[in-house]
Design a protein around this motif. Structure first.
Motif: not given
Length: 852
Positions: A212-231
């Motif tokens: 099995q091989q899977r690519d790394k998933l960064q927080q910056s790859d996910v739209g709703w977490m990309r800006a780290a702004d959860f206000r």
């Protein structure tokens, strides 16, 4: 997706011929007992996941399959737990009471725990090291089984059963991709081949390999977490770290915007503050799911010695690698530390710009905080090699069924890190002024290379085992034969988890270490009776005596009743006493330096935000084992051969739970724990000190509901509906030693424990198609510290359309999270609780199989 069956349906699924006619039933051993029986149902609930259901799940690993069951209610981790000493692993926590309380077996025998501990103290079997292609079925005993298996079976047992015989060769390949543009791809392949049968040839050989091989998933790859702004979320903030300032005042800027640093209004991060600070978006430096590469192999051979006995040997081997961005570049501040091996403690490294330093315009030394962005993100790679070699013989002689085996298993870890910081090089450039903290673009690459540090951390765990067991019918009673089983076991557990030479020499800044060096021998004797009291009532009695070389003895009895009130009605009950031995990191020569996030209301800079601090943990050689009392009551109603309803109640009462004081308890009661908190000159917490101890009790109870209905539709095909639903009624323990119990069911006082968790599936088989739709449900829970804040329920749909193109070839179209549902927001974790969900969104795959 999985059939949550009573043992009756379990055996029927595993051995279809049993369901054909009652008079052809064979005697078999089901997980949780050593006695062969012909009963299709037992006194303990066992869930079986068959090979067909494994295929229908569309999942590529054992971990993904097992972790989705409803009894995995909380406090278990997979590779999303990137901040642990066991990155890239996956475990199981039945009933939410910890991975160390769930026993994992392969073909009924133990395998080695992972090379080091999870959360410093939990020893567990890494499910990611076990083969998927070789699995014939998985049996899950959701009942305490210390009387049969010993320590770590308090919550239950998972027995992964591999193919003993296989004819032909089967090839498989699967490729998938996130539909949300995250760039995450996954590929897997499998091979299974075998020849020979015991009945016709006197031998059998089965070889299975999967990768099995899977690519790394960064927080910056996910739209709703990309800006780290959860206000915009309940309790959310702009989760940007503040850095590059002097004098302990974040608004006294050290330089200006550079690299990822941005000038940011202070009140956007901390509403109680004003002015402007330098802060950065941490999302590019946060890995949500590591990139992985895994190869598993399984080889089993069986040789018939005579008509009544056979010899067997098996070898399991796997290689796993997990790559992640461990963290943002190192931030240096007044809490900077390095390990002192002589003192077995941390030394504080002064972080002060001397007079004359280009970044210090004043006439006095200047304390400062700075993030060394030009050194690059800190990276981690974990490479794990796992093996088990087992040989034995079994058979029948003079009415006795016997089995004897000898095994050796091990897990070895090599963890490498890059772009950490050399303490001595840092002290030198700080003193001579050669490193520009305010404008790092002026630093030469040669200077950066002197500061960068790469290290290797080794760890290993081994297990040697000897198992002997025998069973027979002692005599004929009016209601049936009196069954008896007895046996002996010996095992040696060894764990040697070390740290890098750079840490031991004090070279690595902000070191993390988890040193475990210990071993022990365990011997055990056990016996079991199966007593047919009357025609419809069976009594099972079991007892086990264990002796541990480090803490002493433990005895575990169990009694179980099974009453077949009618052909369609089964009542069952078990009561038992169990124990969990202190793990090697808890009781042996071990110490750990880790980093945790705390909320400190007395923090002078960020009292409303969590902040990372150092934690030093120590073992305790005076620990006693945790004791447990288990009660299970169940009813199974089967109106027809195509219908089944099962309801089981469980209660686990544990005494002397091993743990440390919670960080929030220590902070809230600082006057009571003055020696356990160290603060820096600014008044911010720098270090917490804790030691393992036998603390309060824990009381856990709940219900499991298992349903199955099959409709035979003729030309319209067959429809199978099944579901499992678990309800946690109580999960009570003291928040701090000496306090009254607090109920953690339906909140996250003790890790998130949703009140409800369920899995339901519908499979429609028609012609060459087999179509499965699965609904996964995680119930809502409340924030323990903010009772009015509720984490919403979360559910997803998975679909698998399998088409048998020819008798030899098939293709499957698989979509996980069909509705692209986002995990529920959980402010206590900044994003979502990764023990309950994952952030990938919709994931589509195609799988091809060919057998010849």
């Amino acid at each position: 997706m999985f059939k949550p069956l009573s043992i009756s349906l379990a055996i029927a699924a595993a051995f279809p011929s049993f369901a054909a006619a009652a008079d052809t039933l064979e005697r078999v051993v089901v997980t949780g007992s050593n006695i062969r029986v012909t009963q299709k149902e037992g006194a303990s609930a066992v869930q079986v996941i068959s090979a067909k259901e494994l295929r229908a799940s569309g999942k590529a690993s054992i971990a993904d399959v097992i972790r989705s069951i409803s009894a995995n209610s909380g406090n278990s981790y997979n590779e999303q737990y990137t901040g642990s000493f066991s990155a890239g692993t996956a475990g199981l926590s039945l009933r939410g009471i910890g991975q160390k309380n769930t026993l994992i077996l392969v073909n009924g025998k133990r395998v080695s725990s992972y090379a080091t501990a999870q959360d410093l103290q939990e020893t567990f079997v890494d499910l990611n090291s076990l083969p998927m292609a070789a699995v014939q079925r998985i049996e899950i005993l959701k009942d305490g089984a210390s009387s049969v298996y010993g320590s770590d079976a308090v919550a239950g047992v998972v027995n992964i059963i591999l193919y003993k015989e296989f004819s032909g060769t089967k090839l498989g390949a699967q490729a998938g991709v996130s539909t949300e543009g995250t760039g995450q791809n996954e590929r897997s392949a499998s091979l299974q081949t075998g020849f020979g049968t015991l009945r016709d040839d006197g031998y059998s050989v089965v070889l299975s390999v999967d990768a099995q091989q899977r690519d790394k998933l960064q927080q910056s790859d996910v739209g709703w977490m990309r800006a780290a702004d959860f206000r915009g979320q309940n309790g959310g903030t702009l989760s940007w770290p503040v850095t590059n300032y002097t004098g302990g005042q974040p608004t006294q800027l050290l330089g200006g915007a550079q690299g990822p640093l941005q000038l940011t209004p202070y009140d956007s991060i901390n509403p109680d503050k004003s002015g402007t600070v330098l802060a950065y978006n941490p999302a590019p430096y946060s890995t949500l799911i590591p990139g992985i590469k895994r190869v598993h192999s399984s080889l089993r051979g069986t040789l018939r010695l005579d008509a009544d006995s056979e010899a067997y040997a098996e070898l399991l081997h796997s290689y796993s690698r997990a790559d992640q961005t461990f963290a943002a570049p190192l931030s240096v501040s007044s809490s900077l530390r390095a390990w002192n091996q002589d003192r077995q403690a941390l030394d504080t490294i002064p972080t002060v710009l001397p007079v004359g330093h280009p970044n210090n315009p004043g006439a006095t030394p200047l304390p400062f905080v700075a993030t060394l962005f030009d050194l690059g993100p800190r990276l981690k790679s974990d490479q794990v090699t796992f093996y088990r070699a087992l040989a034995g013989a079994k058979g029948s002689r003079a009415g006795w069924d016997w089995d004897a085996s000898l095994g050796r298993s091990g897990s070895r870890l090599e963890e490498t890190v890059q772009n950490f910081v050399n303490r001595y090089a840092f002290e030198k450039v700080l003193a001579d002024g050669s490193y520009n903290f305010a404008d790092q673009s002026h630093n030469s690459e040669a200077l950066r290379q002197r500061l960068r540090l790469s290290t290797l951390r080794p760890a290993a765990s081994t297990l040697s085992t000897l198992d002997l067991s025998a069973s027979k019918d002692l005599l004929a009673l009016p209601a049936g034969p009196l069954g008896f089983a007895a046996g002996a076991q010996w095992r040696r557990e060894r764990m040697d988890s070390q740290t890098s030479t750079a840490v031991l020499s004090g070279t690595e800044l902000r070191p993390a270490l988890n040193i475990i060096d210990g071993s022990r021998d365990v011997t055990a004797l056990f016996a079991e009776f199966n007593v047919p009291v009357v025609a419809k009532l069976n009594l099972n009695l079991a007892g086990r005596a264990d002796h541990y070389s480090d803490f002493g003895r433990a005895f575990s009895p169990k009694a179980a009743l099974r009453y077949q009130g009618a052909d369609w009605l089964l009542l069952r009950a078990t009561v038992s006493r169990g124990f969990r031995a202190p793990s090697l990191p808890e009781i042996t020569n071990s110490s750990a330096v880790s980093y945790t996030s705390v909320l400190d209301p007395r923090d002078p800079i960020s009292p409303t935000q969590t902040r990372g601090v150092t934690q030093i943990s120590k073992a305790n050689t005076a620990l006693r084992p945790e004791r447990s009392n288990n009660l299970n009551l169940g009813v199974v109603i089967a109106p027809s051969g195509n219908s089944s309803v099962g309801v089981d109640y469980y209660r686990i009462k544990q005494h002397g739970i091993i743990g440390t004081e919670r960080s929030d308890t220590i902070i809230a009661n600082e006057a009571r724990f003055p020696a356990q908190i160290a603060r820096d000159p600014q008044g911010r917490i720098s270090t917490l000190y804790v030691q393992y101890g036998n603390q309060g009790d824990r009381d856990v109870s709940g219900l499991d509901i298992d349903l199955r209905q099959r409709f035979l539709g003729g030309a319209w095909g067959n429809l199978t509906l099944n579901g499992q639903l678990s309800r946690v009624l109580r999960f009570a323990a003291p928040l701090s030693e000496g306090e009254a119990p607090t109920n953690g069911a339906g909140n996250n006082h003790f890790g998130s424990i949703p009140t409800w968790r369920g899995v339901s599936g519908a499979t429609w088989d028609i012609g060459a198609w087999s179509n499965t739709l699965t609904w996964n449900y995680v119930g809502a829970y409340r924030q323990g510290k903010r009772p009015r804040e509720r984490v919403a329920a979360f559910s997803t749909l998975d679909a698998n359309l399998a088409w048998k193109v020819t008798p030899a070839a098939s293709v499957s179209f698989i979509v996980q999270n069909l509705g692209n549902k986002r995990p529920s927001w959980d402010s206590s974790t900044d994003f979502f609780d990764y023990t309950q969900a994952d952030p990938r969104g919709r994931f589509a795959s195609v799988k091809l199989n060919y057998k010849f």
